[in-house]
Design an enzyme around this catalytic site. Structure first.
Site, PDB file in Angstrom:
ATOM      1  N   CYS B  35       0.824  -1.202   0.000  1.00 47.12           N
ATOM      2  CA  CYS B  35       0.000   0.000   0.000  1.00 47.12           C
ATOM      3  C   CYS B  35       0.859   1.254   0.000  1.00 47.12           C
ATOM      4  O   CYS B  35       0.327   2.354  -0.013  1.00 47.12           O
ATOM      5  CB  CYS B  35      -0.964  -0.005   1.170  1.00 47.12           C
ATOM      6  SG  CYS B  35      -0.191   0.155   2.746  1.00 47.12           S
ATOM      7  N   ASP B  37       2.608   2.559   2.265  1.00 46.13           N
ATOM      8  CA  ASP B  37       2.769   3.259   3.533  1.00 46.13           C
ATOM      9  C   ASP B  37       4.161   2.996   4.103  1.00 46.13           C
ATOM     10  O   ASP B  37       4.763   1.974   3.840  1.00 46.13           O
ATOM     11  CB  ASP B  37       1.738   2.763   4.559  1.00 46.13           C
ATOM     12  CG  ASP B  37       0.343   3.273   4.236  1.00 46.13           C
ATOM     13  OD1 ASP B  37       0.214   3.957   3.220  1.00 46.13           O
ATOM     14  OD2 ASP B  37      -0.568   2.976   5.008  1.00 46.13           O
ATOM     15  N   CYS B  62      -2.086   6.469   5.544  1.00 48.62           N
ATOM     16  CA  CYS B  62      -3.481   6.866   5.664  1.00 48.62           C
ATOM     17  C   CYS B  62      -3.846   7.112   7.128  1.00 48.62           C
ATOM     18  O   CYS B  62      -3.016   7.007   8.015  1.00 48.62           O
ATOM     19  CB  CYS B  62      -4.361   5.776   5.081  1.00 48.62           C
ATOM     20  SG  CYS B  62      -4.142   4.207   5.901  1.00 48.62           S
ATOM     21  N   CYS B 106      -1.938  -2.005   8.738  1.00 50.29           N
ATOM     22  CA  CYS B 106      -1.355  -0.828   9.391  1.00 50.29           C
ATOM     23  C   CYS B 106      -0.829  -1.208  10.780  1.00 50.29           C
ATOM     24  O   CYS B 106       0.219  -0.724  11.205  1.00 50.29           O
ATOM     25  CB  CYS B 106      -2.384   0.291   9.525  1.00 50.29           C
ATOM     26  SG  CYS B 106      -2.935   0.961   7.949  1.00 50.29           S
TER      27      CYS B 106
END
Lengths: 402, 306
Positions: B35, B37, B62, B106
């Site tokens: 993603c 991140d 995010c 996350c």
């Protein structure tokens, strides 16, 4: 504070005049247009009028070239599957890497079924290479499907020219014009476009109604069989209220076409320049000199899109992002990747899409709101220092990727 | 699209301990290539006591990535390194009152940043041991890499088997097409071009539900005393408990009546839509261990004494 809606490429507000036009078709004019009695025939007349309103907006030669469907996706699937069914000797589809998932997901599935799909690449501004396209046109190609305008960047493709090239080789041409219809003028009778998809809710009509334009004489196989509706080309009882609404919306779109391409465009440019003048390390994506008048897509480097959207939402501003984290999948926007936008910028792309309802005061408020939000998130970013981005961000911060 | 808990929103809008930490002596930089991140975790560790005196983060990601980072720094401050390492990604998610399945990675990234920062403080090199794939099952947050690994390792052939081993596909069933694609891909790889097919192995189908036992592959029949038998049953339950506890559930033996073993599912297991698969899995183990055909049933099935 009044919320500001700048996500009109996702969906639009139904115009009050359109709502008013459709409401009687839920109650006093509830009849089935197929019925012989008075209840039905009134509705039949209303559908005919709506068909003509769509014909006028698209510049089609005949009103019978308009087929009402349930949505843009249905129109897209109908067009491509029809071309393959009607021409079993042809097994190839040409499309582009930046199409909407309505086309791309269908094409991926067709590949699994054994068809050949060529996806035209784009350059870093999102433009096609017409030489690559010309080289692929041969007698095994059943259909070319190329979007008129890109939903993320607003970039326009030369579909009229591409349709001429396809027609010269006897190949059908379809365009997904969901984003373009109602925003730019069209005159299909002057073009070689065989099929075109549009969706009501992108032009201030309700959700659940779409159109497939089908040029008279173009070979066709229906997706849905089972009734004589739409001359047997799309069975299923007509969604009369939505069709009437779409007709009204088409009429209004034509009325506002000038406004869209002058005033809306001016506000879009003001918004984009206003933000870029204040925020460093940000740029507009796509082919900025050749795009829809209402769309601006800005990449903010070193910050992530969902985080921007959440903070914008907090101050009442609605827009959307090409970030992976907002797509429901883990991949950033396929459009940004196709243009070669680096990860650290692709994740921070924000799409502002205006409409004829957007006001100058709203644009001013957004210009004021965006820069502090970007600054706030950059403070949290490992790619950013007090002075600006790390001098060599890719090396100075090189995380162990899982 | 997804709803964040109030706690996630609160930690995103007011992140704790963000920004560089000058006196950091342990730094972990990790990212999720899937993603995009990325997270830098900075620790200030007391060399005498190994207590984390301060923790800061910088995150490119995010809302939930920022909230997970913020939560992590709050959770580990004041802990020793060994205590801190016990913080799992599930703990981070729990601290935030849960994360949507799409966003569980996350919390995994937070956990990995912690391991990397501790390794950096100790002068070790941390290397990641798991790969993350596209999310297939949204009900149970199972990704493609996990499913593929399990399919290969256990020679699985059906969606039911995949559900039994990984839980993927056991909820709304919308991902069955995706699971079938993975099965087809692995099958194609197994019989690669020009390769000799491996000898056919007879696969025991996994029991689908507690009420439908299948013929066991009996081991050498040894006659057990009742006490020995119950001890063995307890051993099997003990062996599966850590797995259930990881998902905040548990199991307890209630009664043994002949071939019927009655258990009580506790915590998150009670009322879970995977109850039948869980019991089926336990039953399979029982049959293998005891060498006899038994049925594992929820306590609600126990006949009431007249």
């Amino acid at each position: 504070m009044e919320p500001i809606y700048l996500d009109n490429n996702a969906t639009t507000r139904v115009d009050p005049a359109t709502v008013e036009a459709m409401l009687p078709f839920f109650t006093e004019h509830f009849g089935n247009p197929s019925s012989i009695h008075a209840f039905g025939s009134q509705v039949g007349k209303a559908l005919k009028q709506a068909r003509q309103q769509l014909q006028t907006l698209l510049g089609a030669e005949h009103d019978s070239e308009i087929i009402f469907t349930s949505c843009g996706t249905e129109s897209d699937s109908t067009a491509i599957l029809s071309a393959l069914k009607a021409q079993p000797e042809r097994n190839t589809v040409i499309t582009t890497v930046v199409e909407h998932p309505a086309i791309l997901t269908l094409c991926d599935w067709l590949e699994k079924e054994g068809y050949i799909v060529h996806k035209l690449k784009v350059d870093k501004k999102g433009r096609l290479d017409l030489d690559e396209y010309k080289a692929l046109l041969n007698d095994r190609v059943a259909i070319v499907s190329v979007m008129w305008a890109n939903n993320e960047t607003g970039t326009l493709f030369p579909v009229e020219e591409m349709a001429e090239l396809a027609a010269a080789k006897g190949i059908m041409f379809h365009t997904d014009a969901v984003q373009a219809v109602g925003k730019i003028p069209m005159n299909l009778k002057q073009s070689k476009i065989d099929m075109l998809s549009l969706s009501g809710h992108k032009l201030h009509a309700p959700k659940g109604i779409g159109v497939l334009y089908l040029r008279r004489g173009c070979r066709f196989r229906p997706l849905l069989r089972g009734g004589h509706q739409e001359r047997g080309r799309r069975a299923g009882t007509e969604n009369a209220p939505a069709i009437v609404a779409l007709g009204k919306a088409a009429e209004l779109a034509l009325e506002h076409m000038g406004h869209e391409n002058t005033e809306v465009k001016r506000l879009r440019d003001k918004l984009e320049q206003g933000i870029l003048a204040q925020v460093t390390h940000a740029f507009a994506t796509g082919d900025v000199s050749n795009r829809l008048p209402n769309t601006s897509n800005i990449a903010f480097e070193y910050v992530e899109g969902e985080a921007i959207l959440l903070l914008l939402n907090k101050v009442g501003i609605a827009c959307s992002s090409g970030s992976a984290c907002t797509s429901g999948s883990l991949e950033p926007s396929h459009v940004m990747r196709a243009m070669g936008i680096p990860y650290t910028a692709a994740h921070g792309t924000i799409r502002f899409s205006l409409s004829r309802y957007t006001t100058e005061a709203e644009v001013d408020r957004v210009i004021e709101a965006v820069p502090p939000i970007i600054a706030q998130l950059r403070k949290l970013s490992p790619y950013w220092t007090e002075k600006g981005p790390l001098t060599n961000p890719e090396q100075a911060f090189a995380p162990a990727y899982a | 699209m997804w709803e964040y808990s109030d706690k996630v929103r609160e930690h995103f809008f007011n992140p704790r301990n963000s920004g560089p930490l000058e006196e950091a002596n342990g730094i972990g930089d990790v990212g999720s290539i899937q993603c995009g991140d990325a997270l830098r975790l900075m620790l200030k560790v007391n060399p005498e006591t190994e207590v984390i005196e301060d923790a800061h983060f910088q995150t490119f990601g995010c809302g939930s990535a920022i909230a997970s980072s913020s939560a992590l720094t709050e959770m580990i401050k004041g802990k020793t390194l060994d205590e801190a390492l016990k913080v799992s990604n599930q703990d981070i998610a729990d601290f935030l009152d849960g994360l949507p399945p799409e966003k569980m990675h996350c919390s995994v990234m937070g956990r990995e940043a912690l391991q990397a920062a501790v390794a950096n403080y100790r002068g070790e090199v941390w290397s990641d041991d798991h790969e993350e794939g596209a999310l297939i099952c949204k009900c149970f947050a199972i990704d493609a890499v996990m499913i593929e690994d399990v399919v290969k390792a256990n020679n699985l052939h059906t969606v039911e088997e995949v559900t039994f081993y990984t839980k993927a596909g056991g909820g709304c069933a919308a991902c069955h097409e995706g699971i079938e694609e993975i099965l087809a891909k692995v099958k194609a790889e197994r019989a690669g071009p020009g390769e000799v097919s491996p000898p056919l192995v007879q696969i025991e189908p996994a029991p689908k539900a507690a009420a439908a036992p299948v013929a066991p592959a009996p081991t050498a029949p040894i006659k057990l005393t009742s006490v020995q038998r119950i001890k063995k049953i307890e051993e099997v339950l003990e062996s599966v408990r850590p797995m259930l506890q990881r998902d905040h559930g548990d199991v307890e033996l209630v009664e043994v009546q002949g071939k019927h073993i009655y258990v009580s599912l506790k915590g998150a297991c009670s009322g879970c839509m995977m109850e039948a698969a869980t019991l089926g899995g336990i039953q399979q183990k029982m049959i293998e261990t005891l060498g006899e055909l038994v049925q594992v049933l929820p306590v609600s099935y126990m006949p009431t004494e007249a």
